[in-house]
Every structure is written in C-alpha cells, then in structure tokens.
Design an enzyme around this catalytic site. Structure first.
Site, PDB file in Angstrom:
ATOM      1  N   THR A   1      -2.175   0.378   7.301  1.00  0.00           N
ATOM      2  CA  THR A   1      -2.012   1.720   6.742  1.00  0.00           C
ATOM      3  C   THR A   1      -2.344   1.652   5.245  1.00  0.00           C
ATOM      4  OG1 THR A   1       0.376   1.263   6.604  1.00  0.00           O
ATOM      5  CG2 THR A   1      -0.388   2.598   8.450  1.00  0.00           C
TER       6      THR A   1
ATOM      7  N   LYS B   1       0.596  -6.176   9.761  1.00  0.00           N
ATOM      8  CA  LYS B   1       0.369  -5.139   8.769  1.00  0.00           C
ATOM      9  C   LYS B   1       1.679  -4.843   8.067  1.00  0.00           C
ATOM     10  CE  LYS B   1       1.155  -1.176   8.858  1.00  0.00           C
ATOM     11  NZ  LYS B   1       2.263  -0.235   8.385  1.00  0.00           N
TER      12      LYS B   1
ATOM     13  N   THR C   1       8.441  -1.598   7.415  1.00  0.00           N
ATOM     14  CA  THR C   1       7.269  -0.960   7.994  1.00  0.00           C
ATOM     15  C   THR C   1       6.243  -2.042   8.187  1.00  0.00           C
ATOM     16  OG1 THR C   1       7.602   1.190   7.086  1.00  0.00           O
ATOM     17  CG2 THR C   1       5.411   0.707   7.654  1.00  0.00           C
TER      18      THR C   1
ATOM     19  N   GLU D   1       2.928  -2.446  -1.874  1.00  0.00           N
ATOM     20  CA  GLU D   1       2.247  -1.303  -2.490  1.00  0.00           C
ATOM     21  C   GLU D   1       2.334  -1.379  -4.013  1.00  0.00           C
ATOM     22  OE1 GLU D   1       2.778   1.888   1.153  1.00  0.00           O
ATOM     23  OE2 GLU D   1       4.291   1.809  -0.437  1.00  0.00           O
TER      24      GLU D   1
ATOM     25  N   ASN E   1       3.301   6.140  -3.276  1.00  0.00           N
ATOM     26  CA  ASN E   1       4.297   6.765  -2.415  1.00  0.00           C
ATOM     27  C   ASN E   1       4.585   8.216  -2.763  1.00  0.00           C
ATOM     28  OD1 ASN E   1       5.511   4.776  -0.341  1.00  0.00           O
ATOM     29  ND2 ASN E   1       5.202   3.557  -2.202  1.00  0.00           N
TER      30      ASN E   1
ATOM     31  N   THR F   1      -0.667  13.010   1.219  1.00  0.00           N
ATOM     32  CA  THR F   1      -1.730  13.851   0.679  1.00  0.00           C
ATOM     33  C   THR F   1      -2.910  13.056   0.154  1.00  0.00           C
ATOM     34  OG1 THR F   1      -0.593  13.882  -1.465  1.00  0.00           O
ATOM     35  CG2 THR F   1      -0.138  15.698   0.061  1.00  0.00           C
TER      36      THR F   1
END
Length: 410
Positions: free
Chosen positions: A160, A186, A197, A283, A405, A410
């Site tokens: 992702t 992942k 996640t 991230e 995040n 979007t």
C-alpha cells in the site's frame, strides 16, 4: 515467551529470493483496477495442498477476510491464497463478509482449488466496500498472467504505502535434502508490536507436521513481527500465513526431529528480515532503529523495555533530528512498567556510551550527532540485573509521516 533461535551458519541466503523460491509454488500479481496504476491483486498457489499455519491481528475489530481465512485454516490445509491491496474490506458488515466469501469462491474455482483450502486477504482503506466487479474480472484474468507471473510481482501487488517490496528466501539442509523457505511482506504504517497493518506470507517446500508448523510460526512471530513498531497503531487486517507443501521430500519435521532447530532458525531469519524491512520502511522513515536490552531478570521484561523505547515518539523524533537526547530513552524505560534500578542502568548509542551505571558520561555530542546520521541506529541498554535479553525494531519519526497519513485517502 520465545527466545530468538537465529543461527546463520545453519542456512544460506537465496539471491533475489521470493515466495516461489521453494519447490512447488507459483505466484503472481498485476493491476486489476483497485488502485490507480500499481499492481493490486496477487496470488500464491501450491502444486498440492500444504500444511498451513496462521497468526492474526490482536485488534478487536477483525476484517471479514480474516474470518474467512481462519475458517479455511480449521483443518490446517491451504493450497492457495488471493490478496488485494487498495481496500481493506474492513468494518463492512454483512456485505463485506459476503464479498470475502465470494472472492474466495471465485479464486478457488478459477485455480481449481477447494474453497476450504483457500485463503483471502485484503489491505488498504477501512470502511469501504470492495469493488467486486474489478476483483471478479481480475481473478478471472489470472490464467492470462500465469505464464509470466513471478514472486516479485506478488510482492509488488500486496503493498500500500510501502516504498519498497519486501522479500527474502533461504535454503538449509535437512535429512540430506535441500529445503527452501521464502517470504514476502507488506507494511509501512499502522505498525505496532503484536502485529500491525502488515501482511506476511511464507512458503516452504519442507514437510512439517501441522501442530509443529503452527508452534513454529507462533514462536518466531513473538520474536520478529511482534517486536516491530512504526507508530503505535494496530490494524484490523494483519496476518501471517505459513504454507509447507512437502515438495523437498524430507523426513517429516516435528519438534522432536533432530534437525528441527535448523528449520526453526531458518524460518526465524526469514521472518526477522521481513519484519526489519517493514520497520525500516515506516511511513516517512529515514532510519532503522534497533533497541537491544540485556541484563534483564526476565525475557518479558526485556521485551517490554525494548518495545517501550523503540515506540517512544520522543525517542523517534530525537533520532530523526540527530539529537543524542538520552533522557528520552531513560523516560521510555521508566514508563515501560518494568522495575529498573537507576544506578544499574547503562545506555549506548552505537559505540558511544552515554549512561554508565546511572551516571552520564563525558561523551562527544558531535560524535553522537554524526553517529545518529547513519541509516541504521543501534541503542543498547544494559540493566545489569539478570541474564535475559530482547531486541525490538522501529524507525524514526519525520515530518513526512504526518504528510502521508493526513492525506491517506486523498
């Protein structure tokens, strides 16, 4: 609690290894339309039904795909699995469960599998229904991709917000047979100890007894996937699946087998490397952080302290800013819930000792700053109170984590 069993002399690393490195596995992935451009539908299939084991998220809210996969695992067999990224099919109620069953049914039909030996996995945005038309078309397109499919394609299809794919494989010798273990994972955000996640899929051509396989996966999960954190968040879809199809034709492995340790060490290495890749790819992360705690009374205590430090937002931001603010490490140790004697505590940043038996040392701030500019940061903590130890992995916390995040949908 499990103790790390990795012994690197027992196995060899496979160059560019994937989930198809073990005999008897095929895998692939392609763009089916769930995401704008990137691959978003992946699959793995074994030539025969494989003994299988699974570990799942600790989140109270478990997504429909997990419920379906757990049902498939009841008899301890899987022959195939289908994964979509871009949509988690989580918090989607009755329709979400129906869609997960339908996804399993269609994949099993197309691949010639039993539904009850097929796993379903989804990852992505929570609270949105699966685009079943795109998924159905993608599943029925799999035969068109099989000839050129690869484990690398699978690893790419399951990501992702990941910036890299995460793959590794090793070989070892058991009963004179070459056994291979391969894995793909992942994970980049919503990563916390006790899974996150993250998805991980491990394949092996070893013949392994069912109960021993589950025991092995649970054990290595405790020292690998459950020892990483990025942001202290735990998701609804996390799982690790392990398939062993026996194509190496070794004598069946169990915990009483004389070469069980060779298999367990090889499996733990694969899972540890995947876990570290997830932590490093957090991230917005710029650095992999490893916290090693030793001299603890109990392994449980060592783990609690390692997780507390590696998960501290203040420690993570200090590392990002190359600030040797060891006081933040002390604070994280202090609120870990474990009893620690101040005058027995020693802390090092890489080779630089900053606290020695509860007292600050006269270290060079400039040297510490230079060390913290490295991509791999090691924090060593010695409690001088026992013989147990543990290691946890995480990353720094940068401005980009907020940016990523704040605009995830979007």
């Amino acid at each position: 609690m499990a103790t790390s069993t990795v012994s690197e002399e027992l196995f060899s690393i496979v160059k560019e290894g994937t989930v198809t490195s073990p005999k008897g596995f095929e895998a692939g992935g392609f763009h089916a339309g769930l995401k704008r451009k990137r691959k978003d539908l992946g699959w793995i299939k074994s030539v025969v039904p494989a003994n299988a084991a699974g570990v799942f998220t600790m989140n109270t809210f478990q997504a429909p795909p997990l419920k379906v996969t757990k049902e498939s695992l009841v008899d301890g067999k899987l022959q195939g699995l289908i994964v979509n990224s871009g949509n988690a099919n989580a918090f989607t109620g009755k329709k979400g469960l129906e869609d997960a069953y339908e996804m399993r049914k269609q994949f099993a039909t197309v691949m010639g599998l039993k539904e009850t030996e097929t796993a379903v996995t989804s990852t992505g945005v929570i609270g949105e229904y699966l685009p079943m038309e795109a998924i159905s078309k993608g599943i029925h397109d799999i035969p068109n991709y099989k000839a050129k499919a690869s484990g690398a394609d699978f690893a790419e299809a399951i990501v992702t917000t990941d910036t890299i794919t995460k793959q590794v494989a090793v070989t070892c010798e058991i009963n004179g047979k070459t056994v291979t273990i391969g894995g793909a994972a992942k994970g980049s955000g919503m990563i916390k100890p006790n899974m996150a996640t993250m998805l991980a899929f491990v394949t092996t051509d070893a013949e392994v007894e069912n109960n021993a396989l589950q025991s092995a996966l649970s054990s290595v999960t405790d020292t690998t996937y459950n020892m990483i954190t990025v942001d202290g968040e735990t998701s609804t879809n996390d799982m690790v699946l392990l398939l062993a199809n026996g194509q190496a034709e070794n004598e069946e492995l169990s915990e009483n087998h004389p070469e069980w340790q060779t298999f367990l060490s090889s499996l733990e290495y694969v899972c540890q490397q995947l876990a570290k890749l997830i932590a490093k790819d957090g991230e917005g992360a710029t650095k992999l952080v490893e916290v090693h705690v030793k001299g603890a009374k109990t392994e449980k205590g060592a783990k609690a302290i390692a997780k507390s430090v590696v998960g501290s937002s203040l420690v993570k931001t200090a590392i990002y800013g190359t600030d040797a603010n060891w006081g933040r490490i002390v604070c994280a140790i202090g609120y870990s819930g474990e009893s620690v004697q101040e005058d027995s505590l020693s802390i090092s940043l890489g080779p630089i000792k900053v606290v020695d038996y509860g007292m600050t040392t006269e270290f060079s701030e400039e040297e510490a700053k230079t060390y913290l500019e490295n991509e791999n940061i090691h924090i060593s903590i010695d409690l001088h109170n026992g013989y147990e130890e543990a290691t946890a992995w995480g990353c720094d916390l940068s401005y980009d984590y907020v940016r990523i995040n704040a605009s995830y949908r979007t």
